[in-house]
Design an enzyme around this catalytic site. Structure first.
Site, PDB file in Angstrom:
ATOM      1  CE  LYS A 112      -0.632   4.282   6.232  1.00 19.14           C
ATOM      2  NZ  LYS A 112      -1.504   3.315   5.518  1.00 19.14           N
ATOM      3  CE  LYS A 195       2.303   7.225   0.595  1.00 20.85           C
ATOM      4  NZ  LYS A 195       1.060   7.215  -0.194  1.00 20.85           N
ATOM      5  CE  LYS A 198      -5.740   4.254  -1.924  1.00 15.87           C
ATOM      6  NZ  LYS A 198      -5.240   3.383  -0.885  1.00 15.87           N
TER       7      LYS A 198
END
Ligand code: ATP
Ligand code: MG
Length: 332
Positions: A112, A195, A198
């Protein structure tokens, strides 16, 4: 009954099909055999920038989707993380026994932070796994069902529990992760080696639980495949088709081999059409129920408040014990 804890971030208006397959389906199956706590982890969502009004709405929507997918708020404790203050407080204590290097090895942080860049990466994103450890340990949790992307965080939680217990005396149950088989990881339809998330940059490859079914069907028809033309599971060489097979199998409870047989000699078009039907019929009732619940936000808020009270009672007892053990002076 043994204790179970799990949660999801309210990081989007809708959950995605990976959350459903990787988490909600297990939660639903397990809730009868465990004293289960299911949290909407809004404090975690703050680790990346959120619009305040939108976050509130996403939090309600996430809770509504838990219920719509079959989590029973009268049987399980379904609550909002920030309603229980002990989460943030225990996270602070645990951060003082977490190594800097140890936290830096977390792959979710590396992924991230690389995506957001140095300046947009908060300290909160770095300490995210410590807050997650607090979530789990507050409830004396025995098992934590998560997708395999969260396995490393549960390992850290176990390490912190053991470290605390041996340094200060037994305060925590050391939890066990319940990780679904490798096949339970769902990948992005447009980018089938990463993956489904959201918070993906583009949502072209994300199947949303609350989307108009026609839109989801369209996304499935456009999913990336390969030139071979045969419906066959081969994660290495055919990640797109393998991902679609995984979704198909997870939602129908069928074996992948049986689905391969059914579509043998037929093209990807047929296969995708079949999958689109499966996805639409699975999500149609979930979507309808979630939207009904969201029509009465006051009632939803009441359910969440009652559940937060149950969570508070357990969490406060653990926190008081921890405060004592580390040597904080008791307020009389
Ligand atoms: P974000 O992008 O904001 O991190 P997310 O989609 O990864 O969102 P989380 O709230 O981080 O969702 O995770 C909720 C649960 O869903 C966790 O148990 C996680 O393991 C599971 N999960 C998330 N994505 C997938 C996926 N693609 N396949 C299977 N399980 C998943
Ligand atoms: Mg995630």
């Amino acid at each position: 009954k043994p204790r179970l804890y799990s949660g999801m971030q309210p990081s989007a208006d809708s959950l995605q099909i990976g959350n459903y397959i990787g988490a909600l389906l297990q939660w639903r199956d397990l809730q009868g055999s465990y004293d289960a706590f299911f949290s909407v982890v809004d404090l975690h969502a703050l680790t990346v920038a959120q619009d305040p009004a939108a976050l509130r709405e996403k939090t309600r929507r996430t809770a509504a989707q838990y219920i719509a997918a079959g989590i029973e708020p009268s049987q399980s404790t379904l609550y909002v993380q920030s309603h229980v203050r002990a989460h943030a407080e225990l996270a602070w204590i645990l951060s003082t026994i977490t190594g800097f290097g140890e936290a830096g090895r977390m792959t979710q942080f590396k992924d991230k932070s690389a995506r957001y860049g140095q300046d947009a990466t908060s300290v909160g994103l770095f300490t995210y796994p410590v807050l997650m450890a607090a979530d789990i340990l507050l409830y004396q949790t025995d098992v934590v069902p998560v997708g395999d992307d969260q396995k490393q965080h549960v390992e850290l939680t176990r390490d912190l529990a053991e470290r605390f217990n041996s340094r200060f005396g037994e305060a925590f149950v050391v939890p066990m992760p319940v990780i679904q088989k490798e096949t339970a990881r769902i990948y992005d339809l447009q980018n089938p080696t990463s993956k489904m998330s959201k918070s993906a940059e583009s949502d072209a490859g994300v199947l949303w639980m609350l989307d108009d079914p026609a839109k989801s069907a369209k996304k499935i028809m456009r999913a990336v495949t390969d030139n071979e033309g045969s419906v066959r599971f081969d994660r290495e060489n055919k990640p797109g088709v393998s991902n679609l097979l995984t979704i198909y199998a997870a939602l129908t409870g069928r074996q992948i081999a049986a689905i391969e047989d059914e579509y043998a000699g037929r093209g990807y078009g047929d296969f995708k059409k079949g999958l689109a039907e499966v996805v639409v019929s699975e999500f149609e009732p979930v979507r309808t129920r979630a939207l009904e619940l969201l029509d009465d936000p006051a009632e939803l808020d009441r359910i969440l408040a009652a559940n937060a009270e149950r969570a508070d009672a357990v969490a406060d007892a653990t926190l008081a014990d921890v405060y004592d053990k580390v040597g904080l002076l008791r307020r009389v």
